[in-house]
Design an enzyme around this catalytic site. Structure first.
Site: not given
Length: 742
Positions: A47, A94
């Protein structure tokens, strides 16, 4: 400090391999402590570091005459739009948080992307989103879960955007069984700024003080970056602490305070505390500035007692910013923060030693070279499987279907049905800039302070990408550019969100590589540099891997308000023109999936010269004032496109279409998804001139019908006629999602 002993199990739980741990030992010249292990864990996660995807991302075109801030340099790219004005825009995901806690997962996704934009010194002016869910139809437990996730995500987006006062003016929503258990929530924000207002995220100026501003730090969002870098499992439900909690009202105060602060000239550097919180903002600002940063966690505002250094550093509490202040300007900074009623503290100093050094009441708890964390994570070239494309689809193998019923089935499928249930929850009229309401080919927004007209869209056909990721990615870029052309806009640049499965699986990494190369090739062809974006891997659940979804967000510019065009038919008697060929490619189509239950065949092929000529042609007849409406042909083919243009009119207008002799099966003629096609409506007086202009530019064009006010849609092909009542199509198209969500 009573920290856990570092064992192989603890290392593995932090998502680090034995080789990576050995690399950490070499960097430090010693064993890390538990807090340092956590810091490396989040900064070396996919990430934050893109360790599995960075070699692929280098293939994107990132430069151009209008590029002011390139991809990867800062929180968002910046593009020149003329007259000293620029736009900053970016797309983020998300996904995992939204799968576990849909409302807060989606809300904090919106909050995070907004911070990325105003951290650049830009005022956010609008949002888009691209959403994917499992099938919401039926009474199964899975369908009920998908409806719950869908409702929660839309509510979260609406809550945050509406409260902070930034309109959500467009986007897309698709439903497919591959997203059951792993929805995709990709959010986009665009802001405007003057060239001289561009802010940088570097810790510059040795001795400059480091300020923390924004919400107090808590235990929410703990190690969220690491959570987003592993597969979703049933145990993920226990990861609720890895889902942040947002406060849009606090973010509004932070936005205004930061923009005022940047305008004051007091700031040497600024960075959002996004993924990995204090950890990333500290080491990234130091690495960008070629400096070091030292902070003391005892000075950090907290809302919970007894927080350990590990928890404070890895927390992803929302609405927080790290600001490097020019020495001597501290009082001015404090006055601005107090004016906006924001918690703040001076927590550290810029150093000259290149280290991220963290103390707790003066005792050093972390001491790591900043570049080792921010820029020197291990990079992997993952194994890929052999490329194996499906055979072209032979329509002759399909059973004959009732074309009349097939169009109703397509129009009522949640992926193609009207998304008004979604966008009616969004305040898309705040700031009074949305000149095209959600639901047309592209969103259009007037930036009044800059006197600029912007268009934006998000696109990706994941079915195409599953069958041929390279071609599917090329089509995503082409369709985005086509949507902008239909609105009257010239494309400027692209941001993307690469949503894929576990990169350790060779078949998944092949899809990622093929899609990136397709995106890169198409962006070069359409002269749309990539300004940044997001990579979201590990999108897998116990149900399997998602279809590869490289979402493209594209921004364009319209020169004159008179050129703004929508997909809705405007008046009975207008002539309907088909720009491009009728086409015959049925592979990968929504017709195959919806009516025949198949994801099969080669998706349609893209020819760049044909596509670019089409865009230039439709923009030219728009500029000449010849166009009433324009709508691209995509999912569902020409029949769905004509029906959408009919139903988008207020009140609805019908159409009478005659495709003439096609030599095709009726279902192939009506529902194929060949590329490079647009339908436009023009007044009867302008039809001949429009045809002449298009032919002079090498764009195939034919008259296929007229707009009517009879309340019906009629389509003829090869001597056969089909008819639908607009009221029936409106029920199928306009009411499906609302009824499913009652």
């Amino acid at each position: 400090m009573n920290e856990p002993a570092i064992t192989p199990e603890i290392i593995a739980k932090h998502g680090l391999t034995p080789d990576e741990y050995e690399r950490i030992q070499k960097i430090l010249g010693r064993d890390p402590n538990f807090t340092e292990l956590g810091v490396f864990s989040v900064m070396w996660s996919e990430h934050c570091s893109y360790k599995n995807s960075k070699p692929e991302l280098r293939k994107f075109p990132t430069t151009g005459d209008t590029v002011l801030v390139k991809a990867g340099e800062e929180n968002a790219g910046v593009i020149d739009v003329g007259d000293g004005w620029a736009v900053a825009f970016k797309m983020e995901s998300h996904n995992h948080p939204s799968a576990v806690e849909p409302f807060q997962g989606a809300a904090t996704g919106v909050g995070g992307i907004i911070r990325d934009i105003f951290t650049m010194g830009a005022r956010p002016v609008f949002n888009l989103n691209s959403l994917r869910f499992g099938d919401i139809r039926g009474d199964s437990a899975e369908a009920r879960t998908n409806r719950r996730l869908f409702a929660g995500v839309v509510s979260g987006i609406a809550h945050y955007g509406n409260c902070i006062g930034i309109p959500t003016i467009g986007g897309e929503v698709y439903f497919d069984e591959s997203y059951s258990g792993n929805p995709l929530v990709n959010v986009f924000c665009l802001g405007v700024l003057k060239h001289e207002e561009i802010a940088r995220g570097a810790a510059s100026g040795i001795g400059n003080p480091v300020f923390y501003v924004g919400a107090e730090t808590g235990r929410d969002g703990l190690a969220g970056a690491a959570f987003a870098s592993r597969d979703l499992t049933e145990e993920s439900k226990q990861d609720r602490p890895a889902v942040q909690v947002g406060d849009p009202f606090r973010e509004k105060l932070l936005l205004e305070a930061c923009l005022e602060l940047l305008a004051s000239g007091c700031v040497a550097g600024i960075q959002d505390m996004g993924a990995a919180g204090l950890t990333c903002s500290t080491c990234e600002t130091a690495s960008r500035g070629g400096t070091g940063v030292e902070i003391d966690l005892a000075l950090v505002p907290k809302r919970e007692t007894g927080m350990t250094p590990y928890e404070t550093l890895l927390s992803e509490s929302q609405e927080r910013m790290l600001v490097i202040v020019k020495k001597g300007q501290e009082d001015s900074v404090r006055q601005i923060f107090e004016k906006w009623d924001l918690p703040y503290a001076e927590i550290g100093t810029v150093k000259d030693d290149g280290f991220m050094r963290v103390k707790e009441n003066g005792v050093t708890v972390v001491e790591i070279p900043a570049r080792s964390l921010a820029d020197e994570a291990p990079i992997y070239n993952r194994e890929v499987s052999e490329k194996n494309l499906p055979a072209p689809f032979d329509a002759a193998t399909l059973p004959e279907t009732d074309v009349t019923a097939a169009l109703v089935a397509l129009m009522s499928h949640p992926s193609l049905a009207s998304k008004r249930w979604v966008w009616r929850q969004y305040d898309h009229m705040v700031r009074l800039g949305a000149t095209v309401l959600p639901g047309s080919d592209a969103a259009v927004f007037i930036v009044r302070e800059a006197n600029k007209i912007l268009a934006a869209t998000s696109d990706c056909n994941a079915i195409y990408c599953r069958l041929d990721p390279r071609e599917g990615a090329k089509v995503a870029v082409a369709e985005a550019a086509r949507n902008l052309a239909c609105s009257g806009a010239v494309p400027l640049a692209v941001t993307d969100n690469l949503n894929f499965g576990n990169p350790h699986k060779p078949e998944n990494f092949l899809m990622l590589r093929e899609a990136v190369e397709g995106l890169a090739e198409a962006c070069r062809e359409f002269n749309t540099p990539v300004t940044g974006g997001n990579v979201s891997l590990y999108n897998e659940s116990p149900n399997g891997t998602i279809d590869p979804t490289p979402t493209v967000g594209m921004v364009g510019q319209i020169a004159d308000i008179k050129h703004v065009t929508t997909q809705a038919f405007k008046a009975a008697g207008d002539v309907i023109l088909l720009l491009g060929q009728l086409g015959d490619e049925i592979g990968g189509s929504h017709y195959l999936k919806v009516v025949h239950g198949q994801k099969a065949g080669l998706p349609p092929r893209l020819d760049y010269a044909t596509e670019k000529a089409l865009h230039n042609g439709v923009r030219e007849i728009i500029r000449k004032g010849l166009v009433q409406s324009a709508h691209d042909l995509s999912e569902g083919g020409i029949a769905v496109a004509v029906a959408e243009s009919s139903l988008s009119a207020k009140p609805a207008l019908g159409a009478s279409i005659d495709l003439g002799p096609t030599g095709l099966r009726p279902d192939v003629a009506l529902f194929n998804e060949s590329q490079s096609r647009i339908i436009v409506s023009v007044t009867s007086d302008n039809a001949a001139e429009a045809e002449s202009v298009l032919k002079s530019l090498g764009v195939p064009v034919q008259r296929i019908g007229t707009v009517n006010s009879t309340g019906t849609l009629q389509i003829a092909a090869d001597g056969k006629s089909y008819s639908w009542q607009l009221s029936d199509l409106e029920t199928a198209w306009g009411e499906t999602i609302g009824k499913l969500m009652e």
